[in-house]
Design an enzyme around this catalytic site. Structure first.
Site: not given
Ligand SMILES: [Mg+2]
Ligand SMILES: [Zn+2]
Length: 187
Positions: A9, A11, A108
């Site tokens: 990931d 952030d 997402r």
């Molecule tokens: Mg994150």
């Molecule tokens: Zn997406």
């Protein structure tokens, strides 16, 4: 021939969490992150960054600004001898934002679309791969495709409740790389 991957990931894992980061000059590596990425690649893993960027859907960061952020991040990593093999981002949000970005996509997280796309591009063995994240949605995406999931306590990880399902809970990305390294050499 398939490769194993370390999905990271962005952030709160690679860089300091900044709410809806949209300026390249605000990119700050988590301490030790570049060395950790270097270590993961030395282990033979493909390093793939997978990041939800609903700031794009929300109109808070353009895809051009996002490209600038990623160029800056890559510059910081390369200055320390590290790099990624690929970076995938989801610019969507199911209910917020405008135009084509407002959609119930399959990329997402916790949906595993970015992991599946990376696996297709790079012939990755997801069942023998790893993901490092700071949110339950990261860990859930990993679980859905059989990756080992490592929760870090940086970023939002400091606030994940005890018992959040994961294969390991460690302090930060350098500790995650060490944990993964131990698993790579285990019989
Ligand atoms: Mg994150
Ligand atoms: Zn997406």
């Amino acid at each position: 021939m398939t490769r194993r991957a370390a999905f990271l990931d962005r952030d709160g894992v690679l860089i300091e969490e900044v709410h809806h980061l949209h300026r390249a000059e605000d990119v700050r590596l988590i301490p030790g992150a570049a060395a950790a990425v270097r270590r993961l690649r030395e282990l033979g893993l493909a390093v793939v960054v997978v990041t939800n960027q609903s700031a794009v859907a929300r109109g808070l960061c353009s895809e051009e600004e996002l490209a600038g952020i990623h160029a800056r991040l890559r510059e910081l990593l390369r200055a320390d001898g590290a790099d990624w093999d690929d970076l995938l981002y989801c610019p969507h949000h199911p209910t917020e934002g405008v135009g084509r970005y407002r959609t119930a996509c399959d990329c997402r997280k916790p949906s595993p679309g970015m992991l599946l796309e990376a696996a297709r591009r790079h012939a990755l063995d997801l069942g023998r791969s790893f993901l490092v994240g700071d949110k339950a949605s990261d860990l859930e995406a990993a679980r859905r495709v059989g990756c080992a999931a490592v929760l870090v306590r940086t970023g939002h990880g400091a606030r994940q409740p005890p018992g959040t399902p994961s294969d390991a809970v460690v302090a930060d990305l350098p500790a995650a790389a060490a944990w993964i390294g131990d698993r790579m050499v285990a019989p």
